[in-house]
Scaffold this motif. Structure first.
Motif, PDB file in Angstrom:
ATOM      1  N   THR A   8     -19.309  38.032 -11.652  1.00  0.00           N
ATOM      2  CA  THR A   8     -20.207  38.655 -12.633  1.00  0.00           C
ATOM      3  C   THR A   8     -19.451  39.261 -13.805  1.00  0.00           C
ATOM      4  N   HIS A   9     -18.128  39.236 -13.767  1.00  0.00           N
ATOM      5  CA  HIS A   9     -17.359  39.696 -14.931  1.00  0.00           C
ATOM      6  C   HIS A   9     -17.467  38.716 -16.092  1.00  0.00           C
ATOM      7  N   LYS A  10     -18.038  37.538 -15.837  1.00  0.00           N
ATOM      8  CA  LYS A  10     -18.192  36.530 -16.888  1.00  0.00           C
ATOM      9  C   LYS A  10     -19.579  36.557 -17.535  1.00  0.00           C
ATOM     10  N   GLN A  11     -20.403  37.516 -17.151  1.00  0.00           N
ATOM     11  CA  GLN A  11     -21.779  37.547 -17.628  1.00  0.00           C
ATOM     12  C   GLN A  11     -21.864  37.943 -19.102  1.00  0.00           C
ATOM     13  N   THR A  12     -23.024  37.723 -19.679  1.00  0.00           N
ATOM     14  CA  THR A  12     -23.283  38.125 -21.061  1.00  0.00           C
ATOM     15  C   THR A  12     -23.493  39.632 -21.131  1.00  0.00           C
ATOM     16  N   ILE A  13     -23.538  40.170 -22.337  1.00  0.00           N
ATOM     17  CA  ILE A  13     -23.786  41.594 -22.505  1.00  0.00           C
ATOM     18  C   ILE A  13     -25.159  41.967 -21.947  1.00  0.00           C
ATOM     19  N   PHE A  14     -26.113  41.041 -22.005  1.00  0.00           N
ATOM     20  CA  PHE A  14     -27.434  41.302 -21.425  1.00  0.00           C
ATOM     21  C   PHE A  14     -27.307  41.498 -19.921  1.00  0.00           C
ATOM     22  N   GLY A  15     -26.495  40.676 -19.275  1.00  0.00           N
ATOM     23  CA  GLY A  15     -26.284  40.816 -17.842  1.00  0.00           C
ATOM     24  C   GLY A  15     -25.580  42.111 -17.487  1.00  0.00           C
ATOM     25  N   VAL A  16     -24.620  42.516 -18.320  1.00  0.00           N
ATOM     26  CA  VAL A  16     -23.921  43.784 -18.098  1.00  0.00           C
ATOM     27  C   VAL A  16     -24.911  44.945 -18.110  1.00  0.00           C
ATOM     28  N   LEU A  17     -25.857  44.909 -19.024  1.00  0.00           N
ATOM     29  CA  LEU A  17     -26.763  46.037 -19.206  1.00  0.00           C
ATOM     30  C   LEU A  17     -27.991  45.995 -18.304  1.00  0.00           C
ATOM     31  N   PHE A  18     -28.457  44.777 -17.962  1.00  0.00           N
ATOM     32  CA  PHE A  18     -29.786  44.712 -17.357  1.00  0.00           C
ATOM     33  C   PHE A  18     -29.875  43.895 -16.064  1.00  0.00           C
ATOM     34  N   LYS A  19     -28.774  43.422 -15.529  1.00  0.00           N
ATOM     35  CA  LYS A  19     -28.865  42.612 -14.313  1.00  0.00           C
ATOM     36  C   LYS A  19     -29.530  43.379 -13.172  1.00  0.00           C
ATOM     37  N   LYS A  20     -29.193  44.672 -13.057  1.00  0.00           N
ATOM     38  CA  LYS A  20     -29.775  45.529 -12.030  1.00  0.00           C
ATOM     39  C   LYS A  20     -29.995  46.925 -12.617  1.00  0.00           C
ATOM     40  N   PRO A  21     -30.926  47.702 -12.033  1.00  0.00           N
ATOM     41  CA  PRO A  21     -31.102  49.092 -12.486  1.00  0.00           C
ATOM     42  C   PRO A  21     -29.873  49.923 -12.087  1.00  0.00           C
ATOM     43  N   TYR A  22     -29.176  50.424 -13.068  1.00  0.00           N
ATOM     44  CA  TYR A  22     -27.931  51.146 -12.810  1.00  0.00           C
ATOM     45  C   TYR A  22     -28.128  52.312 -11.841  1.00  0.00           C
ATOM     46  N   PHE A  23     -27.345  52.309 -10.766  1.00  0.00           N
ATOM     47  CA  PHE A  23     -27.225  53.372  -9.765  1.00  0.00           C
ATOM     48  C   PHE A  23     -28.483  53.566  -8.913  1.00  0.00           C
ATOM     49  N   LEU A  24     -29.616  53.060  -9.350  1.00  0.00           N
ATOM     50  CA  LEU A  24     -30.857  53.260  -8.602  1.00  0.00           C
ATOM     51  C   LEU A  24     -31.073  52.202  -7.540  1.00  0.00           C
ATOM     52  N   ASP A  25     -30.476  51.039  -7.732  1.00  0.00           N
ATOM     53  CA  ASP A  25     -30.668  49.911  -6.822  1.00  0.00           C
ATOM     54  C   ASP A  25     -29.545  49.900  -5.777  1.00  0.00           C
ATOM     55  N   HIS A  26     -29.917  50.091  -4.515  1.00  0.00           N
ATOM     56  CA  HIS A  26     -28.943  50.083  -3.415  1.00  0.00           C
ATOM     57  C   HIS A  26     -29.118  48.857  -2.510  1.00  0.00           C
ATOM     58  N   ARG A  27     -30.011  47.973  -2.879  1.00  0.00           N
ATOM     59  CA  ARG A  27     -30.329  46.854  -2.005  1.00  0.00           C
ATOM     60  C   ARG A  27     -29.170  45.863  -1.903  1.00  0.00           C
ATOM     61  N   PRO A  28     -28.896  45.366  -0.696  1.00  0.00           N
ATOM     62  CA  PRO A  28     -27.874  44.311  -0.553  1.00  0.00           C
ATOM     63  C   PRO A  28     -28.253  43.094  -1.371  1.00  0.00           C
ATOM     64  N   ASP A  29     -27.251  42.397  -1.878  1.00  0.00           N
ATOM     65  CA  ASP A  29     -27.439  41.170  -2.635  1.00  0.00           C
ATOM     66  C   ASP A  29     -26.909  40.014  -1.795  1.00  0.00           C
ATOM     67  N   LYS A  30     -27.621  38.905  -1.766  1.00  0.00           N
ATOM     68  CA  LYS A  30     -27.216  37.772  -0.938  1.00  0.00           C
ATOM     69  C   LYS A  30     -25.839  37.243  -1.310  1.00  0.00           C
ATOM     70  N   ASN A  31     -25.391  37.519  -2.536  1.00  0.00           N
ATOM     71  CA  ASN A  31     -24.096  37.012  -2.998  1.00  0.00           C
ATOM     72  C   ASN A  31     -22.977  38.055  -2.930  1.00  0.00           C
ATOM     73  N   GLU A  32     -23.266  39.235  -2.424  1.00  0.00           N
ATOM     74  CA  GLU A  32     -22.255  40.284  -2.420  1.00  0.00           C
ATOM     75  C   GLU A  32     -21.178  40.017  -1.369  1.00  0.00           C
TER      76      GLU A  32
END
Length: 270
Positions: free
Chosen positions: A181-205
């Motif tokens: 995810t370090h290759k994402q666009t600036i949109f992905g940096v800002l909006f991929k997930k709700p910052y700090f509020l989302d604790h849900r596991p991700d299938k790709n983590e």
């Protein structure tokens, strides 16, 4: 990818770790420091922590200290910014020349690569403990480059380097990252997930299973979180120090530095 490769830190870095980082955005190095050094650092942390508790220090260079309660009811610091400025031992530690071997990970065009001991939040000590009274048991999804946005600056190449002071055991929570995810666009940096509020596991983590003395490094644009331990009390304890490796113009912080808006809400994160 749970069986990702571990490396031994060398100067210069070898082809394999360089290629792995370019693709996935993180690295894990075994045995960066000895168990004896880990013990010395943890003892020093206790000393400077007790001093700050006694003096009721609330902020260092504008960054709030996050206090909590240990399993024995003792008041502790659970997020300790600029800790190296409180300790000659820690100050000397982050001058270890081996950190400079990580500078190439910033990219060929990085200007003034350096260990940011007096920039960003400096050397941060995170102390997670899963109890009813703890103030720091997990951390939601985020990237580390959001600070640049709050400073109104262009996102610059940055590394977050972790020195692990306890073993990460199964069920104990710990660092979870989203490779690539370090290759994402600036949109992905800002909006991929709700910052700090989302604790849900991700299938790709991917969960990093570190041991005391290991070193990890991840790109500042990489999405990551800290999972909550499934066990309680002493068995859930995790301590890790993070120091940024940064580039570009200097932005040194001091006792007159302002507290940013998002830092006022830091104590809401549990």
């Amino acid at each position: 990818m749970e069986n990702y490769p571990r490396f031994e830190l060398s100067d210069p870095l070898g082809r394999e770790p360089l290629e792995f980082f370019a693709k996935h955005g993180f690295l894990h190095f075994n045995n960066f420091i000895s168990r004896e050094t880990v013990s010395d650092i943890r003892a020093e942390i206790r000393v400077i922590e007790d001093r700050c508790v006694e003096r009721q220090v609330e902020k260092i260079n504008g960054v709030p200290i996050k206090y909590g309660t240990d399993v024995d009811g003792r008041k502790i610091i659970q997020r300790f910014p600029f800790s190296s400025q409180q300790s000659p031992l820690l100050s000397e530690f982050i001058q270890d020349p081996r950190f400079q071997s990580l500078f190439p990970l910033l990219g060929d065009d990085a200007e003034n690569p350096r260990v940011g001991h007096n920039e960003k939040d400096g050397l941060v000590i995170n102390h997670y403990i899963n109890t009813e009274l703890s103030k720091f048991i997990r951390m939601g999804w985020h990237t580390d480059c959001l600070r640049d946005v709050f400073y109104g600056k262009k996102i610059m190449p940055m590394l977050n380097v972790g020195i692990h002071l306890t073993d990460a055991k199964p069920g104990q929570g710990g660092l979870r990252i989203l490779p690539g995810t370090h290759k994402q666009t600036i949109f992905g940096v800002l909006f991929k997930k709700p910052y700090f509020l989302d604790h849900r596991p991700d299938k790709n983590e991917v969960g990093l299973q570190t041991r005391a003395g290991d070193l990890t490094v991840h790109d500042g644009r990489l999405w990551h979180r800290v999972a909550q331990s499934t066990v309680m009390g002493e068995q859930s304890r995790r301590q890790v120090m993070y120091v940024p490796i940064i580039s570009g113009a200097y932005a040194i912080k001091n006792e007159k530095s302002p507290t940013l808006i998002y830092q006022h809400f830091q104590n809401m994160v549990r």
